[in-house]
Design a protein around this motif. Structure first.
Motif, mmCIF file in Angstrom:
data_model
loop_
_atom_site.group_PDB
_atom_site.id
_atom_site.type_symbol
_atom_site.label_atom_id
_atom_site.label_comp_id
_atom_site.label_asym_id
_atom_site.label_seq_id
_atom_site.Cartn_x
_atom_site.Cartn_y
_atom_site.Cartn_z
ATOM 1 N N ASN A 64 4.817 6.119 1.100
ATOM 2 C CA ASN A 64 3.569 5.897 0.378
ATOM 3 C C ASN A 64 3.366 7.056 -0.589
ATOM 4 O O ASN A 64 2.818 8.104 -0.236
ATOM 5 C CB ASN A 64 2.409 5.788 1.362
ATOM 6 C CG ASN A 64 1.104 5.430 0.684
ATOM 7 O OD1 ASN A 64 1.074 5.093 -0.495
ATOM 8 N ND2 ASN A 64 0.014 5.515 1.428
ATOM 9 N N THR A 78 3.485 -5.361 1.014
ATOM 10 C CA THR A 78 2.168 -5.013 0.493
ATOM 11 C C THR A 78 1.804 -5.948 -0.666
ATOM 12 O O THR A 78 2.673 -6.610 -1.255
ATOM 13 C CB THR A 78 2.152 -3.561 -0.006
ATOM 14 O OG1 THR A 78 3.143 -3.405 -1.029
ATOM 15 C CG2 THR A 78 2.432 -2.599 1.134
ATOM 16 N N GLN A 131 5.674 -3.706 -1.941
ATOM 17 C CA GLN A 131 6.580 -2.851 -1.170
ATOM 18 C C GLN A 131 6.865 -3.513 0.173
ATOM 19 O O GLN A 131 5.956 -3.997 0.851
ATOM 20 C CB GLN A 131 5.933 -1.483 -0.938
ATOM 21 C CG GLN A 131 6.794 -0.515 -0.155
ATOM 22 C CD GLN A 131 6.098 0.821 0.024
ATOM 23 O OE1 GLN A 131 5.072 1.088 -0.614
ATOM 24 N NE2 GLN A 131 6.652 1.661 0.873
ATOM 25 N N SER A 187 -4.469 4.209 1.462
ATOM 26 C CA SER A 187 -4.305 3.258 2.546
ATOM 27 C C SER A 187 -3.572 2.008 2.073
ATOM 28 O O SER A 187 -3.918 1.422 1.036
ATOM 29 C CB SER A 187 -5.676 2.888 3.109
ATOM 30 O OG SER A 187 -5.542 1.953 4.155
ATOM 31 N N GLN A 188 -2.561 1.595 2.836
ATOM 32 C CA GLN A 188 -1.767 0.414 2.522
ATOM 33 C C GLN A 188 -2.098 -0.704 3.514
ATOM 34 O O GLN A 188 -2.283 -0.456 4.704
ATOM 35 C CB GLN A 188 -0.272 0.730 2.592
ATOM 36 C CG GLN A 188 0.202 1.801 1.627
ATOM 37 C CD GLN A 188 0.246 1.296 0.201
ATOM 38 O OE1 GLN A 188 0.399 0.108 -0.060
ATOM 39 N NE2 GLN A 188 0.085 2.214 -0.756
ATOM 40 N N ARG A 189 -2.168 -1.927 2.994
ATOM 41 C CA ARG A 189 -2.378 -3.106 3.831
ATOM 42 C C ARG A 189 -1.220 -4.069 3.598
ATOM 43 O O ARG A 189 -0.813 -4.299 2.465
ATOM 44 C CB ARG A 189 -3.711 -3.784 3.494
ATOM 45 C CG ARG A 189 -4.932 -2.944 3.806
ATOM 46 C CD ARG A 189 -5.082 -2.721 5.301
ATOM 47 N NE ARG A 189 -6.291 -1.947 5.604
ATOM 48 C CZ ARG A 189 -6.326 -0.625 5.707
ATOM 49 N NH1 ARG A 189 -5.202 0.060 5.497
ATOM 50 N NH2 ARG A 189 -7.440 0.005 5.990
ATOM 51 N N ASN A 221 0.977 -0.618 -8.790
ATOM 52 C CA ASN A 221 1.959 -0.492 -7.706
ATOM 53 C C ASN A 221 2.588 -1.851 -7.420
ATOM 54 O O ASN A 221 1.871 -2.825 -7.127
ATOM 55 C CB ASN A 221 1.287 0.024 -6.435
ATOM 56 C CG ASN A 221 0.690 1.412 -6.618
ATOM 57 O OD1 ASN A 221 1.324 2.301 -7.191
ATOM 58 N ND2 ASN A 221 -0.531 1.594 -6.139
ATOM 59 N N MET A 269 1.439 6.156 5.574
ATOM 60 C CA MET A 269 1.198 4.814 5.054
ATOM 61 C C MET A 269 -0.275 4.445 5.118
ATOM 62 O O MET A 269 -0.791 3.721 4.258
ATOM 63 C CB MET A 269 2.025 3.798 5.834
ATOM 64 C CG MET A 269 3.525 3.932 5.645
ATOM 65 S SD MET A 269 4.049 3.768 3.920
ATOM 66 C CE MET A 269 3.567 2.091 3.576
ATOM 67 N N SER A 272 9.764 1.833 6.205
ATOM 68 C CA SER A 272 9.354 1.518 4.833
ATOM 69 C C SER A 272 9.830 2.626 3.912
ATOM 70 O O SER A 272 10.352 3.655 4.359
ATOM 71 C CB SER A 272 7.829 1.358 4.737
ATOM 72 O OG SER A 272 7.203 2.609 4.905
#
Length: 272
Positions: A169, A132, A141, A174-176, A138, A90, A166
């Motif tokens: 990815n 997200t 999520q 990088s996910q925030r 995208n 993730m 989750s």
């Protein structure tokens, strides 16, 4: 779970799908979160939180990729000491040593820091509902994160066991996350298991009346040991010897006094 009718039965009302009640909108199962919380609860003793040294990876073997361990390093700041592969995917990188707030947007970090402080100070269980930020390529999520407080080797609550759930990815970037909802649950006392106790009849005191028409119990003296009897016999023998010695001494004194009396003549005068 709800079960609908089979297709082609002629009685299809549209409820022909199995709906799982342990998942959120994205379809991910929440069983890893519930499994981790059950494992953490089983390690507790009374109203205390478990120690970090009690955590055995074998107890979380099937969810290790979603599990992590946090260390409190400052007020409102905790870093990853251990992290599973799911969290690395993730983040798009190795997260070990990174602060937990690196997973969140700047707007959500203050809320996450407040939740961390409450978890360590209360202590309490923290469960976060995350999402997200949607982009053109995208969609948004969803994810869930559970954090359970732990004690360090020094005895202070400065560690935490966590689980992250989750969909994954796919972009490997990088996910925030933003915090959609926060649930704080105080660590309540665990009810101890009561052991079955053997029945013992109540002890009766001396001269206590028995039930019914029983007579009054007689009071028995303390049982004397062999040494006590031997001491009593020796004492009695000494007393007898002392009495005999005193009697012989008195008899000897009387005989001596008679021998010390001087002999004399008795003069009888008769004037007849």
């Amino acid at each position: 779970m709800f079960f609908g009718n089979r297709k082609g039965s002629g009685q299809n009302t549209g409820q022909d799908k199995v709906i799982s009640m342990d998942s959120f909108r994205s379809g991910c199962s929440l069983s890893p979160i519930r499994q981790a919380e059950a494992y953490w609860t089983a390690l507790r003793r009374g109203n205390d939180v478990p120690n970090r040294s009690q955590i055995d990876p074998r107890g979380l073997e099937n969810i290790l990729s979603q599990t992590f361990v946090l260390e409190r390093i400052a007020p409102g700041i905790a870093r990853f000491r251990l992290a599973g592969q799911k969290l690395n995917e993730m983040a798009g990188m190795e997260v070990r040593g990174m602060p937990l707030t690196a997973f969140f947007t700047p707007a959500a970090r203050k809320q996450v820091s407040a939740s961390l402080e409450h978890m360590f100070d209360a202590p309490s269980i923290v469960e976060l509902t995350l999402s997200t930020v949607a982009t053109r390529n995208n969609p948004a999520q969803e994810a869930r994160m559970l954090m359970l407080p732990l004690r360090s080797d020094l005895g202070d609550v400065s560690r935490a066991l966590g689980v992250f759930v989750s969909e994954g990815n796919a972009t490997k970037t990088s996910q925030r996350f933003d915090v959609v909802a926060t649930e704080l649950r105080a660590v309540t006392a665990v009810r101890p298991v009561q052991k079955k106790q053997e029945y013992k009849s109540p002890a009766k005191t001396t001269n206590e009346l028995n039930a019914g028409f029983a007579e009054t119990q007689a009071k028995f003296g303390d049982e004397r040991s062999v040494m006590d009897e031997a001491r009593a016999l020796a004492k009695k023998s000494r007393e007898i010897m002392d009495e005999t010695r005193q009697t012989l001494q008195k008899t000897g004194d009387q005989s001596k006094s008679k021998q010390n009396i001087a002999p004399h003549l008795r003069l009888v005068v008769s004037r007849d």
